[in-house]
Design a protein around this motif. Structure first.
Motif, PDB file in Angstrom:
ATOM      1  N   ILE A   7      25.036  53.229  39.008  1.00  0.00           N
ATOM      2  CA  ILE A   7      26.128  52.640  39.771  1.00  0.00           C
ATOM      3  C   ILE A   7      26.689  51.511  38.932  1.00  0.00           C
ATOM      4  O   ILE A   7      25.960  50.626  38.489  1.00  0.00           O
ATOM      5  N   THR A  10      30.576  47.995  42.958  1.00  0.00           N
ATOM      6  CA  THR A  10      30.774  48.183  44.396  1.00  0.00           C
ATOM      7  C   THR A  10      32.051  47.438  44.777  1.00  0.00           C
ATOM      8  O   THR A  10      32.531  46.602  44.008  1.00  0.00           O
ATOM      9  N   GLN A  13      35.304  46.711  51.497  1.00  0.00           N
ATOM     10  CA  GLN A  13      36.390  47.468  52.124  1.00  0.00           C
ATOM     11  C   GLN A  13      36.524  46.960  53.550  1.00  0.00           C
ATOM     12  O   GLN A  13      35.582  47.051  54.338  1.00  0.00           O
ATOM     13  N   HIS A  53      36.266  42.726  39.865  1.00  0.00           N
ATOM     14  CA  HIS A  53      35.683  43.009  41.178  1.00  0.00           C
ATOM     15  C   HIS A  53      36.804  43.243  42.184  1.00  0.00           C
ATOM     16  O   HIS A  53      37.753  42.470  42.255  1.00  0.00           O
TER      17      HIS A  53
END
Length: 126
Positions: A7, A10, A13, A53
């Protein structure tokens, strides 16, 4: 050699009443930039980014906006890690950010909390 999937990021949301208005707040007050464009017309989705980010905004289907602290007291909607916490605090307060918790020291480090233009709580930690 490691062949396991990794990963690499992130993104927060959140659901908002007006994608453009919220993105403008994050750009003008919190120093983010718009990623590419808004999706559809009128916009139903937008992405802003700062220092690699992202925060994603999806337009709500109705008038009710969910905030995490309505389910669990004191729970922010997302966290920003900013090692230069005093400089970031000075930057965003100078641009009109609503601070609902000043910088305080906790066992895990320092933090402050911003209430964004839609009432979402943004927890800033060093």
């Amino acid at each position: 050699m490691n062949n396991n999937p990794q990963i690499t990021g992130t993104a927060a949301q959140i659901v908002v009443p007006n994608v453009v208005k919220t993105a403008e707040y994050y750009i003008n007050v919190l120093g983010f930039e718009l990623v590419d464009y808004f999706f559809e017309e009128p916009p139903v989705y937008g992405i802003v980014q700062r220092d690699g980010h992202q925060v994603h905004f999806g337009k709500s289907d109705g008038d009710i906006i969910h905030r995490n602290d309505t389910i669990r007291k004191g729970m922010p909607d997302f966290i920003l890690r900013v090692p230069e916490i005093e400089a970031f605090y000075t930057e965003v307060t100078g641009k009109g950010a609503v601070i609902v918790q000043q910088i305080i020291r906790r066992s895990y480090g320092r933090e402050f909390i911003i209430e964004d233009s839609d009432g979402h709580l943004v927890h800033v930690c060093d």
